[in-house]
Design an enzyme around this catalytic site. Structure first.
Site, PDB file in Angstrom:
ATOM      1  N   TYR A  47      -5.476   3.878  -1.484  1.00 26.90           N
ATOM      2  CA  TYR A  47      -4.365   4.836  -1.557  1.00 26.90           C
ATOM      3  C   TYR A  47      -4.819   6.288  -1.702  1.00 26.90           C
ATOM      4  CZ  TYR A  47      -1.583   0.667  -2.479  1.00 26.90           C
ATOM      5  OH  TYR A  47      -0.987  -0.552  -2.385  1.00 26.90           O
ATOM      6  N   HIS A  85       1.690   9.713  -0.798  1.00 23.69           N
ATOM      7  CA  HIS A  85       2.255   9.385  -2.106  1.00 23.69           C
ATOM      8  C   HIS A  85       1.309   9.772  -3.243  1.00 23.69           C
ATOM      9  CE1 HIS A  85       5.880   7.796  -3.654  1.00 23.69           C
ATOM     10  NE2 HIS A  85       5.511   6.561  -3.899  1.00 23.69           N
ATOM     11  N   PHE A 113       0.061   2.075 -11.156  1.00 23.82           N
ATOM     12  CA  PHE A 113       0.765   2.125  -9.883  1.00 23.82           C
ATOM     13  C   PHE A 113       2.053   2.915 -10.088  1.00 23.82           C
ATOM     14  CE2 PHE A 113      -2.223  -1.218  -8.935  1.00 23.82           C
ATOM     15  CZ  PHE A 113      -2.622  -0.870  -7.661  1.00 23.82           C
TER      16      PHE A 113
END
Length: 193
Positions: free
Chosen positions: A16, A21, A66
């Site tokens: 990620y 994001h 997360f």
């Protein structure tokens, strides 16, 4: 000037790292690089570090829960330092702002952002300062794949300029307050020279 918890939202893991994001993580990484600060201490269900500015200590926090559980980490840090929610600054990606813009805002809803939703659920309200990093909306397709997708190379090349503009905003916010920082920076596009 008083202490703040400056939380950058994102998802942990190399998969990620460069996604839209993770704008909050990327912002704190840029701050840490420029200010020679380490954000590696495991605490508050995240990684934390300290940044001193104008004789005031601020806690930099990258929740490792997360995105959907970010509120737990922010709540733990605020409780540990006995700080009110108004002393939290949350840095996050924002679909409603075009790429190249960074805006400050106090309070408001979560706008569908699961990290903000989690913070509001954990803390009971949304009265915290947000530093919103614009990522724009996808032309077509769903937003989940868009926000979890990596930025294209041309955006990655421009990202340091945008994050540096956001850091200027943060410094103005800490030094002179939210109204002054908003009036000077909220209408600026950091891609324009």
């Amino acid at each position: 000037m008083s202490m703040h918890i400056i939380a950058g939202l994102g998802n942990p893991g190399s998969h990620y790292q460069w996604t839209r994001h993770n704008a909050g993580f990327l912002f704190l990484d840029r701050l840490a690089h420029l200010e020679n600060v380490s954000i590696t201490r495991k605490s508050f269900s995240g990684l934390a570090g300290e940044w001193s500015r104008a004789n005031c200590r601020h806690i930099l926090l990258k929740p490792q829960t997360f995105m959907n559980l970010s509120g737990r980490s922010v709540m733990q840090a605020l409780q540990f330092y006995k700080l009110p929610l108004s002393q939290a600054i949350v840095v996050h990606d924002d679909l409603d702002l075009p790429f190249g813009t960074v805006r400050l805002k106090q309070g408001g809803g979560h706008g569908g952002h699961n990290g903000l939703r989690s913070i509001m659920e954990q803390l009971g309200k949304g009265d915290f300062i947000r530093l919103r990093v614009g990522i724009g909306r996808p032309l077509h397709g769903d937003t989940v794949n868009y926000v979890l997708g990596s930025m294209p190379p041309e955006q990655m090349e421009l990202l340091p300029r945008i994050l540096d503009g956001g850091l200027e905003m943060l410094e103005m916010l800490l030094d002179q307050g939210l109204p002054k920082a908003m009036s000077l920076f909220n209408n600026r596009n950091f891609l324009e020279k």
